[in-house]
Design an enzyme around this catalytic site. Structure first.
Site, PDB file in Angstrom:
ATOM      1  N   ASN A 207      49.536  57.343 112.311  1.00 48.49           N
ATOM      2  CA  ASN A 207      50.569  57.064 111.314  1.00 48.49           C
ATOM      3  C   ASN A 207      51.689  58.082 111.458  1.00 48.49           C
ATOM      4  O   ASN A 207      51.649  58.941 112.334  1.00 48.49           O
ATOM      5  CB  ASN A 207      49.963  57.075 109.907  1.00 48.49           C
ATOM      6  CG  ASN A 207      49.325  58.417 109.591  1.00 48.49           C
ATOM      7  OD1 ASN A 207      49.990  59.441 109.563  1.00 48.49           O
ATOM      8  ND2 ASN A 207      48.006  58.410 109.395  1.00 48.49           N
ATOM      9  N   PRO A 302      35.075  57.581 106.786  1.00 45.68           N
ATOM     10  CA  PRO A 302      34.637  58.184 105.521  1.00 45.68           C
ATOM     11  C   PRO A 302      35.844  58.715 104.755  1.00 45.68           C
ATOM     12  O   PRO A 302      36.831  59.138 105.374  1.00 45.68           O
ATOM     13  CB  PRO A 302      33.724  59.330 105.952  1.00 45.68           C
ATOM     14  CG  PRO A 302      34.008  59.572 107.381  1.00 45.68           C
ATOM     15  CD  PRO A 302      34.586  58.312 107.959  1.00 45.68           C
TER      16      PRO A 302
HETATM   17  O1  PMT Z   1      53.177  64.898 106.878  1.00 44.84           O
HETATM   18  P1  PMT Z   1      54.536  64.538 106.324  1.00 44.84           P
HETATM   19  O2  PMT Z   1      55.368  63.792 107.344  1.00 44.84           O
HETATM   20  O3  PMT Z   1      55.260  65.722 105.733  1.00 44.84           O
HETATM   21  O4  PMT Z   1      54.289  63.494 105.131  1.00 44.84           O
HETATM   22  C1  PMT Z   1      53.651  63.900 103.968  1.00 44.84           C
HETATM   23  C2  PMT Z   1      52.670  62.811 103.468  1.00 44.84           C
HETATM   24  C3  PMT Z   1      53.436  61.572 103.066  1.00 44.84           C
HETATM   25  C4  PMT Z   1      51.660  62.469 104.554  1.00 44.84           C
HETATM   26  C5  PMT Z   1      51.919  63.443 102.232  1.00 44.84           C
HETATM   27  O5  PMT Z   1      52.853  63.738 101.235  1.00 44.84           O
HETATM   28  C6  PMT Z   1      50.883  62.468 101.672  1.00 44.84           C
HETATM   29  O6  PMT Z   1      51.130  61.614 100.845  1.00 44.84           O
HETATM   30  N1  PMT Z   1      49.612  62.598 102.143  1.00 44.84           N
HETATM   31  C7  PMT Z   1      48.497  61.685 101.830  1.00 44.84           C
HETATM   32  C8  PMT Z   1      48.617  60.433 102.664  1.00 44.84           C
HETATM   33  C9  PMT Z   1      47.493  59.453 102.417  1.00 44.84           C
HETATM   34  O7  PMT Z   1      46.674  59.263 103.288  1.00 44.84           O
HETATM   35  O8  PMT Z   1      47.430  58.909 101.237  1.00 44.84           O
HETATM   36  P2  PMT Z   1      46.336  57.829 100.739  1.00 44.84           P
HETATM   37  O9  PMT Z   1      46.871  57.320  99.471  1.00 44.84           O
HETATM   38  O10 PMT Z   1      46.022  56.854 101.832  1.00 44.84           O
HETATM   39  O11 PMT Z   1      45.038  58.697 100.529  1.00 44.84           O
HETATM   40  C10 PMT Z   1      44.706  59.278  99.260  1.00 44.84           C
HETATM   41  C11 PMT Z   1      44.071  60.628  99.437  1.00 44.84           C
HETATM   42  O12 PMT Z   1      42.799  60.500 100.067  1.00 44.84           O
HETATM   43  C12 PMT Z   1      44.854  61.622 100.271  1.00 44.84           C
HETATM   44  O13 PMT Z   1      44.718  62.873  99.647  1.00 44.84           O
HETATM   45  C13 PMT Z   1      44.165  61.593 101.624  1.00 44.84           C
HETATM   46  O14 PMT Z   1      44.263  62.851 102.290  1.00 44.84           O
HETATM   47  C14 PMT Z   1      42.724  61.303 101.211  1.00 44.84           C
HETATM   48  N2  PMT Z   1      41.961  60.563 102.223  1.00 44.84           N
HETATM   49  C15 PMT Z   1      42.296  59.293 102.558  1.00 44.84           C
HETATM   50  C16 PMT Z   1      41.523  58.582 103.451  1.00 44.84           C
HETATM   51  C17 PMT Z   1      40.381  59.199 104.017  1.00 44.84           C
HETATM   52  N3  PMT Z   1      39.630  58.558 104.892  1.00 44.84           N
HETATM   53  N4  PMT Z   1      40.070  60.459 103.677  1.00 44.84           N
HETATM   54  C18 PMT Z   1      40.844  61.166 102.790  1.00 44.84           C
HETATM   55  O15 PMT Z   1      40.542  62.321 102.488  1.00 44.84           O
END
Ligand code: PMT
Length: 397
Positions: A207, A302
């Site tokens: 991504n 996971p």
């Molecule tokens: O890296 P940059 O270009 O500066 O961009 C920053 C960002 C947009 C990546 C950052 O601000 C951000 O939003 N990070 C989280 C991105 C994400 O994966 O969001 P999500 O809504 O899909 O996941 C929710 C949370 O679960 C996140 O804290 C993620 O780290 C965590 N997660 C998700 C999937 C997974 N398999 N394991 C996780 O721990």
């Protein structure tokens, strides 16, 4: 560290040889150092060596007729601005966790009101043993700081977590702790960047995360005194100085790196954009351009954040939610379903901040609270987020 009084406890382990350098560096930085050894420590290093380096008589006996006539163990406990036990063996941590006071070091550790820091050192299997895990969790719950262990080669010839942090790293941490800061007593683990999920030897799913947001946060927490470990997916950013960086590629590697280190941390921040799915099968050879259509079957990865938040002794957790619509509403749902303490919502549609850009805007949500952080440069935004986190973390106790 001019004039600061650091009591260095040395327990029985091969890493005791590093204590000599630790004491030397503390004195060079201006600290007064009193060394206390356990009986087992003297199997590895002589008190005479530590005395010569520290400039003070090394203390060992609880029932010492000269010093104990005047309650020497209480005096030592009061004398110290900081008690640093390095190396801290599994046995010492077990005795401390049980509240035992069967030698001078455990007794003064119970009696001191100064910050107490342990730098564990042991074989990787001993570190991972459930008994040690429980003891570490109990000690952290009581406010005892755990610096390390590092992962790497071990004296026993094995590889894994259990190495004592290097003396220079410990000095860096002592300086931060004594200087103060919003998170000076905190060990923090943070993920950043994307993950890459291999399709074949040359292709992967990933991504647009650049790591900018996560790296900025790691820097801001470190600037407030936290001992930061950054687990990063592949990005083209420099590793920030003073931060322990672990480079990974896939979601499974990121999970393993986090799980190996999370027991010793007080706060876990999940800023990485972890791939939710990976190809079920990774082709051994490059896929040839033959078929008109190609199907790749994916399997769920996971959820690292949810797994950490569900641990028996979970650290304080801060997650991120990257949404292309209704960010606050969806982030709140994620906060509740993943069981995290706080979540930072960001809009990641192309015109907004979020991925890749130098700026971002966040809405921080926690139980009973919400704070809007408007669009700004990611470094400034990280500073604001860290300040807000200090309040929420302090309230949670
Ligand atoms: O890296 P940059 O270009 O500066 O961009 C920053 C960002 C947009 C990546 C950052 O601000 C951000 O939003 N990070 C989280 C991105 C994400 O994966 O969001 P999500 O809504 O899909 O996941 C929710 C949370 O679960 C996140 O804290 C993620 O780290 C965590 N997660 C998700 C999937 C997974 N398999 N394991 C996780 O721990």
């Amino acid at each position: 560290m001019n004039g600061k009084r650091v009591l260095v406890g040395v327990t029985g382990g091969i890493a005791a040889y590093k204590s000599v350098e630790l004491v030397r560096l503390l004195r060079r930085a201006g600290a007064e150092v009193q060394v206390v050894v356990t009986r087992a420590a003297t199997e590895f290093i002589t008190p005479m060596t530590l005395q010569a380096i520290s400039g003070r008589v090394v203390r060992q006996q609880l029932f010492d007729p000269v010093n104990e006539a005047a309650m020497g163990h209480i005096e030592l406990a009061r004398w110290a601005d900081l008690v640093l036990v390095a190396p801290a063996s599994a046995d010492f941590m077990a005795r401390l966790a049980a509240g035992m006071a069967d030698d001078l070091l455990t007794t003064l550790s119970l009696a001191t009101e100064a910050p107490l820091v342990l730098a564990p050192a042991m074989n990787r299997a001993m570190w991972r043993n459930p008994a040690t895990r429980e003891n570490v969790a109990r000690l952290i719950r009581r406010g005892i700081r755990m610096w390390g262990p590092a992962v790497g080669d071990q004296a026993c010839g094995e590889q894994g977590p259990g190495r004592m942090l290097e003396p220079a790293q410990l000095i860096d941490q002592v300086q931060r702790l004594l200087a103060g800061g919003l998170f000076s007593d905190v060990q923090l683990l943070i993920t950043a960047g994307p993950t890459r999920e291999a399709i074949d030897p040359v292709r992967f799913l990933s991504n647009r995360s650049s790591g900018k947001m996560g790296y900025a946060l790691a820097r801001s927490f470190a600037a407030q005194g936290a001992l930061v470990t950054l687990v990063s997916g592949p990005v083209s950013l420099q590793e920030p100085p003073g931060i322990n960086c672990v480079q990974v590629e896939t979601a499974l590697q990121m999970r393993a790196a986090v799980m190996e280190r999370v027991a010793a941390c007080n706060i876990f921040v999940a800023c990485a954009a972890v791939a939710d799915y990976r190809p079920l099968e990774v082709m051994a050879r490059k896929i040839k351009k033959q078929a008109q259509r190609l199907r790749i079957e994916l399997i769920r990865n996971p959820d690292i954040l949810a797994e950490v938040a569900a641990m028996d002794v979970a650290p304080f957790t801060l997650g991120f939610a990257a949404e292309t619509e209704r960010p606050v509403e969806q982030a709140e749902q994620k906060r509740i379903s993943k069981g995290v303490d706080a979540i930072a919502a960001n809009l990641v549609a192309a015109a907004e901040g979020g991925f890749e850009r130098d700026e971002n805007a966040l809405t921080l949500l926690w139980e009973g609270g919400r704070k809007q952080l408007p669009m700004m440069e990611k470094g400034l935004l990280a500073d604001e987020l860290v300040k807000q986190m200090a309040e929420i973390y302090a309230k949670k106790g």
